[in-house]
Design a protein around this motif. Structure first.
Motif, short mmCIF file in Angstrom:
data_model
loop_
_atom_site.label_atom_id
_atom_site.label_comp_id
_atom_site.label_asym_id
_atom_site.label_seq_id
_atom_site.Cartn_x
_atom_site.Cartn_y
_atom_site.Cartn_z
N LEU A 23 3.26 -3.48 10.06
CA LEU A 23 2.88 -1.94 9.80
C LEU A 23 1.39 -2.13 9.35
O LEU A 23 0.62 -1.40 9.74
N ASP A 24 1.15 -2.93 8.28
CA ASP A 24 -0.27 -2.94 7.68
C ASP A 24 -1.22 -3.45 8.85
O ASP A 24 -2.22 -3.04 8.89
N ASP A 25 -0.88 -4.55 9.76
CA ASP A 25 -1.68 -4.94 10.83
C ASP A 25 -1.94 -3.78 11.73
O ASP A 25 -3.23 -3.60 11.90
N LEU A 26 -0.88 -2.92 12.11
CA LEU A 26 -1.33 -1.71 13.11
C LEU A 26 -2.20 -0.85 12.32
O LEU A 26 -3.07 -0.19 12.82
N LEU A 27 -1.80 -0.58 11.07
CA LEU A 27 -2.62 0.58 10.36
C LEU A 27 -4.16 0.04 10.31
O LEU A 27 -4.95 0.68 10.37
N ASN A 28 -4.21 -1.44 9.95
CA ASN A 28 -5.70 -1.94 9.79
C ASN A 28 -6.30 -2.06 11.30
O ASN A 28 -7.47 -1.65 11.37
N LYS A 29 -5.61 -2.20 12.50
CA LYS A 29 -6.18 -2.05 13.82
C LYS A 29 -6.56 -0.72 14.07
O LYS A 29 -7.61 -0.47 14.50
N TYR A 30 -5.58 0.30 13.70
CA TYR A 30 -6.16 1.77 13.83
C TYR A 30 -7.41 2.14 13.15
O TYR A 30 -8.38 2.75 13.61
N ASP A 31 -7.46 1.83 12.01
CA ASP A 31 -8.35 1.90 10.96
C ASP A 31 -10.01 1.27 11.48
O ASP A 31 -10.90 1.93 11.79
N ASN A 32 -9.66 -0.04 12.06
CA ASN A 32 -10.93 -0.58 12.37
C ASN A 32 -11.40 -0.18 13.74
O ASN A 32 -12.51 -0.08 14.16
N ASN A 33 -10.39 0.32 14.83
CA ASN A 33 -10.94 0.87 15.91
C ASN A 33 -10.98 2.36 16.02
O ASN A 33 -12.07 2.82 16.99
N TYR A 34 -10.56 3.06 15.09
CA TYR A 34 -10.67 4.42 15.48
C TYR A 34 -11.33 5.25 14.16
O TYR A 34 -12.47 5.97 14.47
#
Length: 60
Positions: A39-50
């Motif tokens: 979940l942390d990885d997904l949240l970081n991906k969202y944060d970095n991309n959007y």
């Protein structure tokens, strides 16, 4: 890269799964910790991309 909507859906699904698992197993169990990392990885991906693209991240 998944769409913003698809990534948000994936985050919510992972969050629900983690919440369910955390009620069934100790919070320090391997399964709960692994799911939390995912979940942390997904949240970081969202944060970095959007969020970063929208200028919502503060730079220090």
């Amino acid at each position: 890269m998944p769409t913003k909507k698809g990534l948000l859906r994936e985050i919510e699904t992972k969050r629900e799964h983690l919440n369910t698992l955390a009620w069934e197993k100790p919070l320090f169990s391997k399964e709960v910790v692994q799911l939390s990392k995912e979940l942390d990885d997904l949240l970081n991906k969202y944060d970095n991309n959007y969020r970063t693209r929208q200028g919502l991240v503060n730079s220090f």
